[in-house]
Design a protein around this motif. Structure first.
Motif, short mmCIF file in Angstrom:
data_model
loop_
_atom_site.label_atom_id
_atom_site.label_comp_id
_atom_site.label_asym_id
_atom_site.label_seq_id
_atom_site.Cartn_x
_atom_site.Cartn_y
_atom_site.Cartn_z
N PRO A 308 60.10 -85.28 -16.07
CA PRO A 308 58.91 -85.28 -15.11
C PRO A 308 57.77 -84.75 -16.35
N ARG A 309 58.37 -83.29 -17.01
CA ARG A 309 57.18 -82.45 -18.09
C ARG A 309 57.72 -82.64 -19.16
N PRO A 310 56.70 -83.82 -19.87
CA PRO A 310 56.75 -83.32 -21.10
C PRO A 310 56.97 -83.40 -21.91
N ALA A 311 56.20 -81.98 -22.28
CA ALA A 311 56.96 -81.24 -23.32
C ALA A 311 57.82 -80.20 -24.14
N MET A 312 58.35 -80.12 -22.33
CA MET A 312 60.03 -79.50 -21.90
C MET A 312 61.30 -80.29 -22.65
N PRO A 313 61.74 -81.28 -23.39
CA PRO A 313 63.08 -82.19 -23.33
C PRO A 313 62.99 -81.76 -25.16
N ASP A 314 62.11 -81.70 -26.11
CA ASP A 314 62.39 -81.18 -27.20
C ASP A 314 61.53 -80.89 -27.77
N THR A 315 60.70 -79.44 -27.41
CA THR A 315 60.16 -78.48 -27.69
C THR A 315 61.33 -77.68 -28.05
N GLY A 316 61.65 -77.05 -29.07
CA GLY A 316 62.11 -76.10 -30.38
C GLY A 316 61.89 -74.94 -29.99
N LYS A 317 61.41 -75.01 -28.42
CA LYS A 317 62.15 -73.03 -28.21
C LYS A 317 62.24 -73.06 -27.02
N LEU A 318 63.10 -74.59 -27.17
CA LEU A 318 63.95 -74.80 -25.54
C LEU A 318 65.53 -74.11 -26.34
N ILE A 319 66.34 -72.96 -26.40
CA ILE A 319 67.58 -72.23 -26.45
C ILE A 319 68.59 -72.78 -25.05
N TRP A 320 68.94 -73.57 -25.64
CA TRP A 320 70.49 -74.24 -24.49
C TRP A 320 71.76 -73.35 -24.45
N LEU A 321 71.83 -73.05 -23.20
CA LEU A 321 73.35 -72.51 -23.01
C LEU A 321 74.39 -72.77 -24.10
N GLU A 322 75.25 -71.69 -24.53
CA GLU A 322 76.24 -71.62 -25.11
C GLU A 322 77.34 -70.72 -24.35
N PRO A 323 78.49 -70.84 -24.43
CA PRO A 323 79.68 -69.98 -24.32
C PRO A 323 78.84 -68.71 -25.09
N VAL A 324 79.29 -67.29 -24.03
CA VAL A 324 79.10 -66.43 -25.08
C VAL A 324 80.11 -65.46 -24.67
N GLU A 325 79.79 -64.46 -25.52
CA GLU A 325 80.93 -63.34 -25.90
C GLU A 325 82.10 -63.20 -25.31
N ASN A 326 81.96 -62.75 -23.66
CA ASN A 326 82.47 -62.22 -23.18
C ASN A 326 81.62 -61.64 -21.74
N SER A 327 82.16 -63.56 -20.83
CA SER A 327 81.34 -63.13 -19.22
C SER A 327 81.91 -62.83 -18.57
N ALA A 328 83.34 -61.74 -19.02
CA ALA A 328 83.55 -61.04 -17.93
C ALA A 328 83.46 -59.31 -18.11
N LEU A 329 82.97 -58.89 -19.15
CA LEU A 329 83.00 -57.98 -19.70
C LEU A 329 80.80 -57.56 -19.05
N ARG A 330 80.21 -58.77 -19.35
CA ARG A 330 78.50 -58.55 -18.81
C ARG A 330 78.61 -58.51 -17.18
N SER A 331 79.79 -59.43 -16.69
CA SER A 331 79.33 -59.61 -14.67
C SER A 331 80.35 -57.46 -14.96
N SER A 332 80.56 -57.21 -15.77
CA SER A 332 81.43 -55.83 -15.45
C SER A 332 80.05 -55.29 -15.41
N TYR A 333 79.23 -55.32 -16.49
CA TYR A 333 77.99 -53.91 -16.34
C TYR A 333 76.99 -54.76 -15.33
N TRP A 334 76.78 -55.89 -15.47
CA TRP A 334 75.57 -56.44 -14.80
C TRP A 334 76.04 -55.93 -13.26
N GLU A 335 77.33 -56.17 -12.58
CA GLU A 335 77.89 -54.64 -11.45
C GLU A 335 77.12 -53.48 -11.37
N ARG A 336 76.89 -53.32 -12.15
CA ARG A 336 76.42 -52.12 -11.74
C ARG A 336 74.54 -51.41 -12.63
#
Length: 345
Positions: A308-336
């Motif tokens: 419903p937002r015409p500018a959204m799907p194709d804008t070059g400013k969108l950064i589609w999620l990718e797998p991260v380097e270490n999700s467990a490590l991110r989670s551990s630091y985020w808890e703190r």
């Protein structure tokens, strides 16, 4: 811990769910707020003479924890973003989807009709995810407090908004967000020296945060109860619609650094009690009525027609999620980080 609250709440709600009648098939779905309507459930139950049981989660961490329990045997179907799907495949928790059982994929727009063209959906020639909905995680701002729309993610760290920022509870997205704000062009693959700088950046963000929210409804409540200037919109268009319906005077921007964007898909658990029933559910959600209802009710895009937002799907400013380097490590630091009290409090 605050970080564990959504996981524990989701588990308690699931354990307390109503059991199906004796001899009745049960479809167990693990999904996100607003993805499944009562009408969609009722129609499916009547058509297939089954019971549908839905458990909602509010973070990727909670989704992983619940889906992983009992070696993946507690659920038949999950809604998961394309970046997270990789670790479910690698952990052998999800099964290939028999796309021939889902004829409604032919209703999808061209961008979603060909799984091979979407990173993360296909492994060794087999399809593991069927696209359902998507959105960008831009910035929502309060027009009463911010008269000039923010242009950069740096606004979240602006001292003028101390105690007036709403941040999302999830770990992975926040690390990627902070990485983008530091100018890292690969926010999903942080090197050790970058990781340390991102942790420091998130600690300073903590100074501005009034509340870490888990659900879209919490954001509306926060706007009603206190002065909120900015929101990192993890739920994207869903949050925008809720706030507008509540009468809030808000604006929405994609910052200059770009906005993280997610594509959520249905995936069938390898230990599903009835794979054919799970695939029938996916097909059901890709019907015109159910997909259109998702957009009307929640403001979320569906895969049968353009956003419903015409500018959204194709804008070059969108950064589609990718797998991260270490999700467990991110989670551990985020808890703190989330348990740190802001200085001066």
């Amino acid at each position: 811990m605050l970080h564990l609250r959504p996981i524990l709440l989701a588990l308690l709600l699931y354990l307390g769910a109503t059991a199906p009648a004796a001899g009745q098939d049960l479809l167990r779905i693990l999904s996100w707020p607003g993805y499944v309507s009562k009408d969609a459930i009722s129609a499916f139950e009547q058509r297939h003479q089954v019971k549908v049981q839905v458990q909602e989660v509010t973070s990727d961490d909670a989704l992983w924890s619940l889906a992983n329990a009992a070696n993946g045997g507690d659920f038949d179907l999950i809604a998961v973003n394309t970046a997270e799907l990789a670790r479910y495949i690698e952990a052998d928790l999800v099964a290939p989807i028999r796309t021939a059982n889902i004829p409604n994929t032919r209703r999808q727009t061209a961008r979603f009709r060909h799984p091979q063209s979407i990173p993360g959906l296909v492994r060794s020639g087999e399809v593991f995810g069927i696209p359902y909905t998507y959105s960008a995680m831009g910035l929502i701002y309060n027009r009463k407090l911010i008269t000039i729309p923010p242009t950069s993610l740096d606004a979240l760290w602006d001292p003028r908004y101390k105690g007036k920022v709403l941040a999302y509870e999830g770990s992975t997205h926040n690390f990627s967000l902070a990485a983008l704000s530091l100018g890292y062009h690969r926010p999903f693959n942080l090197q050790p020296e970058q990781f340390g700088k991102v942790v420091k950046r998130l600690k300073t963000l903590r100074e501005n945060v009034a509340k870490f929210y888990a659900t879209p409804e919490e954001v509306v409540q926060a706007f009603r109860e206190q002065e909120i200037a900015l929101v990192f919109a993890n739920y994207g268009d869903q949050q925008i619609q809720l706030l507008l319906k509540a009468g809030m005077d808000i604006g929405y921007v994609i910052p200059s650094e770009g906005a993280l964007a997610w594509l959520d898909c249905w995936a069938v658990m390898r230990r599903a009690g009835n794979r054919a029933l799970a695939e029938a559910w996916i097909n059901h959600t890709l019907s015109k009525d159910v997909s259109s209802s998702l957009t009307l009710r929640e403001g979320l895009a569906n895969t049968l027609k353009d956003s419903p937002r015409p500018a959204m799907p194709d804008t070059g400013k969108l950064i589609w999620l990718e797998p991260v380097e270490n999700s467990a490590l991110r989670s551990s630091y985020w808890e703190r980080i989330v348990t740190l009290p802001p200085r001066g409090h």
